[in-house]
Design an enzyme around this catalytic site. Structure first.
Site, PDB file in Angstrom:
ATOM      1  N   PHE A 148     -85.673 -55.720  51.145  1.00 41.58           N
ATOM      2  CA  PHE A 148     -84.800 -56.651  51.861  1.00 41.58           C
ATOM      3  C   PHE A 148     -84.187 -55.920  53.046  1.00 41.58           C
ATOM      4  CE2 PHE A 148     -80.856 -58.797  52.929  1.00 41.58           C
ATOM      5  CZ  PHE A 148     -81.294 -60.108  53.016  1.00 41.58           C
ATOM      6  N   ASP A 233     -83.608 -47.548  55.511  1.00 45.57           N
ATOM      7  CA  ASP A 233     -82.535 -48.535  55.531  1.00 45.57           C
ATOM      8  C   ASP A 233     -81.548 -48.136  54.442  1.00 45.57           C
ATOM      9  OD1 ASP A 233     -80.948 -50.713  54.955  1.00 45.57           O
ATOM     10  OD2 ASP A 233     -82.509 -52.208  55.279  1.00 45.57           O
ATOM     11  N   LYS A 262     -72.823 -52.323  55.874  1.00 48.25           N
ATOM     12  CA  LYS A 262     -72.059 -52.526  54.638  1.00 48.25           C
ATOM     13  C   LYS A 262     -70.834 -51.598  54.519  1.00 48.25           C
ATOM     14  CE  LYS A 262     -75.456 -54.878  51.742  1.00 48.25           C
ATOM     15  NZ  LYS A 262     -74.876 -56.181  51.507  1.00 48.25           N
TER      16      LYS A 262
HETATM   17  C1  LIG Z   1     -80.895 -52.807  52.330  1.00 49.70           C
HETATM   18  C2  LIG Z   1     -80.305 -53.884  53.180  1.00 49.70           C
HETATM   19  N1  LIG Z   1     -80.666 -53.975  54.471  1.00 49.70           N
HETATM   20  C3  LIG Z   1     -80.156 -54.918  55.280  1.00 49.70           C
HETATM   21  C4  LIG Z   1     -79.253 -55.842  54.811  1.00 49.70           C
HETATM   22  C5  LIG Z   1     -78.698 -56.877  55.742  1.00 49.70           C
HETATM   23  O1  LIG Z   1     -77.376 -56.570  56.050  1.00 49.70           O
HETATM   24  P1  LIG Z   1     -76.431 -57.685  56.703  1.00 49.70           P
HETATM   25  O2  LIG Z   1     -76.217 -58.723  55.659  1.00 49.70           O
HETATM   26  O3  LIG Z   1     -75.180 -56.939  57.075  1.00 49.70           O
HETATM   27  O4  LIG Z   1     -77.146 -58.217  57.894  1.00 49.70           O
HETATM   28  C6  LIG Z   1     -78.857 -55.795  53.466  1.00 49.70           C
HETATM   29  C7  LIG Z   1     -77.934 -56.800  52.923  1.00 49.70           C
HETATM   30  O5  LIG Z   1     -77.851 -57.043  51.751  1.00 49.70           O
HETATM   31  C8  LIG Z   1     -79.402 -54.801  52.629  1.00 49.70           C
HETATM   32  O6  LIG Z   1     -79.068 -54.710  51.341  1.00 49.70           O
END
Ligand SMILES: Cc1ncc(COP(=O)(O)O)c(C=O)c1O
Length: 407
Positions: A148, A233, A262
């Site tokens: 994700f 990520d 986050k």
């Molecule tokens: C690993 C990861 N990358 C990207 C995101 C996306 O982040 P945002 O909701 O701040 O756009 C999330 C959100 O849960 C995530 O867990």
């Protein structure tokens, strides 16, 4: 004569009132619990009717220092009274200091600031593609299934779960998927056209999946061998969540690009693309930007947060409480929970408890009993509490969840 009855004012259900107003006014893109949250302190939050909950979701792995932490509150207050937003046409001291702080504590040589996780990943795609164009015309990105990376079109194209993309196609071309935790499949997919491999070091939304010990080291070797960049990520796994400031530190390799969001702002929206200096130098003036990105309020707050989260005592607490919670559920799995708990996974305070049935119902019952958690990837109960929880809070959460499991 009949006795006079005292009139009792009907009790207002403020949660219900907020629910009605929300459904009448806010886009229906989230299925929400019928509860309105109004206040928080540490690992605890209160709803509009005054009920108290132990928050083991923490804004979805965001409130790393809990709610209303004095260091965060002070940073916001002071910066709000000084300068909230100014354009990136000027130098912003707190932005510079935050970049320096990240660089001091990681492989990074340059940082670009934005406002969310998905925006950080969008920028990472652009950076990798531009770098790829300058290194032999590479443009393909290899991502992993079950991953994700966010909801905007680029990040969605890189996300290895089709359910999120349904109805939004066509997505970005040039993205391939391989199974997570399978270095051989990755080695086959990476070619001279690949500009980058992108993955989460621990898959969060995908069900808290920790790869095998040497997987990421192997991924890095494959990238190096084929001349591709490695993007990690760390949006969910970073900022102390796994027991070190960044999770890659525990996995024996260094990426070329890392995305953060986050926990970085402790609750204030901020994202970051962190890269090796030579890689980030691909982006020159005018090639990428963000009006709010790195603004004084967000970066002054994140600066206070990263200094707090980097403290060895806090990171030790993450490891200690994570082990404590996992060992509680391992014991439960070995006893009364044998038929229900099928797996316990995670690193630090990124915890997944897989159950054989009723994951969402267990989460609902836990909420009624005063514990906030969530369920991801079907039946994986995810716990991502503030990093500074106490043993007592960890034990309380375990007991509530046990009860919600009917054990
Ligand atoms: C690993 C990861 N990358 C990207 C995101 C996306 O982040 P945002 O909701 O701040 O756009 C999330 C959100 O849960 C995530 O867990």
């Amino acid at each position: 004569m009949a006795a006079k009855r005292k009139k009792v004012a009907p009790v207002r259900d403020l949660n219900l009132e907020w629910e009605k107003r929300t459904l009448d006014s806010v886009a229906f893109t989230y299925r929400r619990f019928p509860i309105a949250m109004v206040r928080g302190k540490g690992a605890w939050v209160w709803d509009a009717n005054g009920k108290k909950y132990l928050d083991f979701l923490a804004g979805v792995a965001v409130n790393c220092l809990g709610h209303a932490h004095p260091v965060v509150t002070k940073a916001i207050r002071e910066q709000a009274g000084r300068l909230v937003q100014i354009s990136n046409y000027f130098h912003i001291p707190s932005q510079t200091e935050l970049a320096e702080e990240i660089e001091k504590r990681s492989f990074t040589g340059r940082v670009f600031f934005c406002n969310s996780g998905t925006e950080a990943n969008e920028g990472a795609i652009k950076l990798a593609r531009k770098w790829g164009m300058e290194h032999g015309g590479r443009y393909e990105i290899v991502s992993t299934s079950n991953s994700f990376h966010g909801r905007t079109v680029g990040s969605l194209s890189m996300t290895g779960q089709t359910k999120y993309a349904e109805g939004f196609g066509p997505l970005l071309p040039g993205i391939r998927f391989v199974p997570f935790n399978n270095a051989a499949a990755l080695a086959e997919a990476v070619t001279e056209k690949t500009c980058a491999v992108a993955l989460e070091p621990v898959q969060g939304e995908g069900g808290v999946v920790v790869p095998g010990r040497d997987y990421l080291k192997r991924v890095k070797e494959i990238c190096r061998g084929k001349g591709a960049l490695l993007i990690v990520d760390e949006i969910q796994a970073g900022m102390g969540r796994t027991g070190t400031l960044f999770s890659y530190e525990q996995m024996g390799y260094e990426p070329d690009i890392m995305t953060l969001a986050k926990g970085l702002g402790g609750g204030v929206p901020i994202g970051a693309i962190c890269a090796r200096k030579e890689v980030m130098e691909t982006l020159g003036p005018g090639t990428h930007g963000s009006t709010f990105g790195g603004n004084p309020l967000a970066t002054a707050t994140a600066l206070a947060v990263i200094r707090e989260v980097s403290k060895p005592s806090l990171l030790a607490n993450v490891r200690k409480q994570g082990d404590r919670i996992r060992s509680f559920f391992r014991k439960l799995q070995a006893g009364a929970g044998a038929g229900l708990i099928s797996d316990i996974r995670g690193m630090g305070l990124l915890i997944g408890i897989e159950v054989t049935r009723e994951g969402p119902e267990i989460v609902k019952r836990a909420l009624e009993l005063g514990l906030i958690a969530n369920c991801t990837a079907g039946n994986v109960i995810r716990l991502v509490p503030p990093l500074n929880i106490t043993s007592k809070e960890a034990d309380t959460a375990c007991r509530i969840l046990q009860k919600a499991m009917g054990l």
